[in-house]
Design an enzyme around this catalytic site. Structure first.
Site, PDB file in Angstrom:
ATOM      1  N   TYR A   1      53.359  56.218  44.439  1.00 16.37           N
ATOM      2  CA  TYR A   1      53.549  57.158  43.601  1.00 16.37           C
ATOM      3  C   TYR A   1      51.667  57.048  43.198  1.00 16.37           C
ATOM      4  O   TYR A   1      50.950  56.169  43.222  1.00 16.37           O
ATOM      5  CB  TYR A   1      54.245  56.622  42.388  1.00 16.37           C
ATOM      6  CG  TYR A   1      53.690  54.554  42.702  1.00 16.37           C
ATOM      7  CD1 TYR A   1      54.781  54.052  43.380  1.00 16.37           C
ATOM      8  CD2 TYR A   1      52.726  53.799  42.322  1.00 16.37           C
ATOM      9  CE1 TYR A   1      54.228  52.313  44.036  1.00 16.37           C
ATOM     10  CE2 TYR A   1      52.802  52.493  42.263  1.00 16.37           C
ATOM     11  CZ  TYR A   1      53.422  51.815  43.068  1.00 16.37           C
ATOM     12  OH  TYR A   1      53.284  50.635  43.475  1.00 16.37           O
TER      13      TYR A   1
ATOM     14  N   TYR B   1      49.403  56.671  40.510  1.00 13.99           N
ATOM     15  CA  TYR B   1      49.057  56.708  38.104  1.00 13.99           C
ATOM     16  C   TYR B   1      48.455  57.835  37.836  1.00 13.99           C
ATOM     17  O   TYR B   1      47.956  58.426  38.464  1.00 13.99           O
ATOM     18  CB  TYR B   1      48.430  55.443  38.338  1.00 13.99           C
ATOM     19  CG  TYR B   1      49.424  54.149  38.629  1.00 13.99           C
ATOM     20  CD1 TYR B   1      50.364  53.213  37.929  1.00 13.99           C
ATOM     21  CD2 TYR B   1      48.978  52.822  39.655  1.00 13.99           C
ATOM     22  CE1 TYR B   1      50.717  52.361  38.416  1.00 13.99           C
ATOM     23  CE2 TYR B   1      49.637  52.348  40.046  1.00 13.99           C
ATOM     24  CZ  TYR B   1      50.524  51.755  39.098  1.00 13.99           C
ATOM     25  OH  TYR B   1      51.273  50.668  39.790  1.00 13.99           O
TER      26      TYR B   1
ATOM     27  N   ARG C   1      42.751  48.784  50.588  1.00  7.90           N
ATOM     28  CA  ARG C   1      43.133  47.245  50.868  1.00  7.90           C
ATOM     29  C   ARG C   1      44.768  47.808  50.892  1.00  7.90           C
ATOM     30  O   ARG C   1      45.206  48.511  50.551  1.00  7.90           O
ATOM     31  CB  ARG C   1      43.456  46.761  49.366  1.00  7.90           C
ATOM     32  CG  ARG C   1      44.425  45.777  49.525  1.00  7.90           C
ATOM     33  CD  ARG C   1      43.688  44.920  47.585  1.00  7.90           C
ATOM     34  NE  ARG C   1      44.196  43.798  47.102  1.00  7.90           N
ATOM     35  CZ  ARG C   1      44.265  42.594  47.509  1.00  7.90           C
ATOM     36  NH1 ARG C   1      43.323  42.126  48.760  1.00  7.90           N
ATOM     37  NH2 ARG C   1      44.931  41.604  47.116  1.00  7.90           N
TER      38      ARG C   1
ATOM     39  N   GLU D   1      48.320  37.313  42.783  1.00  2.62           N
ATOM     40  CA  GLU D   1      47.754  37.460  44.056  1.00  2.62           C
ATOM     41  C   GLU D   1      46.626  36.541  44.912  1.00  2.62           C
ATOM     42  O   GLU D   1      46.359  35.428  43.526  1.00  2.62           O
ATOM     43  CB  GLU D   1      46.862  38.522  44.493  1.00  2.62           C
ATOM     44  CG  GLU D   1      48.067  39.911  44.251  1.00  2.62           C
ATOM     45  CD  GLU D   1      47.671  40.640  44.753  1.00  2.62           C
ATOM     46  OE1 GLU D   1      46.521  40.985  44.747  1.00  2.62           O
ATOM     47  OE2 GLU D   1      48.385  42.028  44.829  1.00  2.62           O
TER      48      GLU D   1
ATOM     49  N   TYR E   1      49.289  54.354  45.012  1.00  2.00           N
ATOM     50  CA  TYR E   1      49.837  53.321  45.964  1.00  2.00           C
ATOM     51  C   TYR E   1      50.794  53.104  46.461  1.00  2.00           C
ATOM     52  O   TYR E   1      52.183  54.156  46.116  1.00  2.00           O
ATOM     53  CB  TYR E   1      49.876  52.324  44.206  1.00  2.00           C
ATOM     54  CG  TYR E   1      48.880  51.585  43.538  1.00  2.00           C
ATOM     55  CD1 TYR E   1      47.827  51.952  43.789  1.00  2.00           C
ATOM     56  CD2 TYR E   1      48.756  50.104  44.263  1.00  2.00           C
ATOM     57  CE1 TYR E   1      46.571  51.488  42.971  1.00  2.00           C
ATOM     58  CE2 TYR E   1      48.141  49.216  44.069  1.00  2.00           C
ATOM     59  CZ  TYR E   1      47.025  50.574  43.260  1.00  2.00           C
ATOM     60  OH  TYR E   1      45.335  49.419  42.352  1.00  2.00           O
TER      61      TYR E   1
END
Ligand SMILES: C=Cc1ccc(O)cc1
Length: 179
Positions: free
Chosen positions: A19, A21, A49, A72, A27
């Protein structure tokens, strides 16, 4: 791309999403099982990342609407609300100040550098946090099945999401097609 209709929590678990943003950040995210997520970041502040086996809280709020939240090793917190039947989600990312100041520290395969993340979160600033609340539109959904280690299994590269969307990346059993 799967065209299934999402109704139960089980419909969501094992699904692989790509998707973008509304701020342009792309992402890729996988609901690996009812308490675990894997993801890769293809665009935005921390593009490059990637993470496997992040523990997360995953629930269905009401038919076809799913909430996922986790914290995280970097100290970044994430809350995602998926509405897959409408090919959209809303995500809020709460970044500690240090990730904005030194994003490059987090741009790696995190699983091999957990100690570096813990070190950085102690050494650098937590506040003020950077809050990023955005809608995203889903450009791909795949039925990978749960606990499929081949979904997120290599570093992101330019064109990877195009390869997936074009059907060049996974075979009919959702195994990675080796190049
Ligand atoms: C920081 C990780 C993260 C993963 C997926 C997503 O949609 C937003 C943030």
């Amino acid at each position: 791309m799967t065209e299934k209709y999402f109704k139960t929590l089980d419909d969501f678990l094992g699904t692989h999403f790509i998707y973008t943003y509304d701020n342009g950040w792309e992402y890729e995210w996988y609901a690996k099982n009812d308490h675990t997520v894997d993801y890769r970041i293809h665009g935005g502040m921390v593009a490059g990342r990637w993470v496997k086996d992040q523990e997360a809280n995953i629930v269905m709020l009401t038919e076809g609407i799913y909430k996922v939240a986790w914290t995280e090793p970097t100290g970044t917190d994430v809350a995602l609300d998926f509405v897959p039947n409408e090919k959209k989600l809303n995500g809020t990312i709460f970044f500690p100040a240090w990730v904005k100041q030194h994003p490059e520290i987090t741009v790696t395969f995190q699983n091999e550098h957990i100690d570096r993340m813990h070190e950085a979160r102690e050494k650098y600033d937590t506040y003020p946090k950077l809050v990023v609340p955005e809608f995203a539109h889903i450009t791909y959904m795949g039925d990978a099945g749960q606990n499929n280690e081949e979904v997120i299994s290599e570093a992101p590269y330019e064109g990877l999401t195009d390869d997936i969307r074009a059907g060049r990346y996974f075979d009919e059993n959702y195994h990675r097609i080796k190049k």
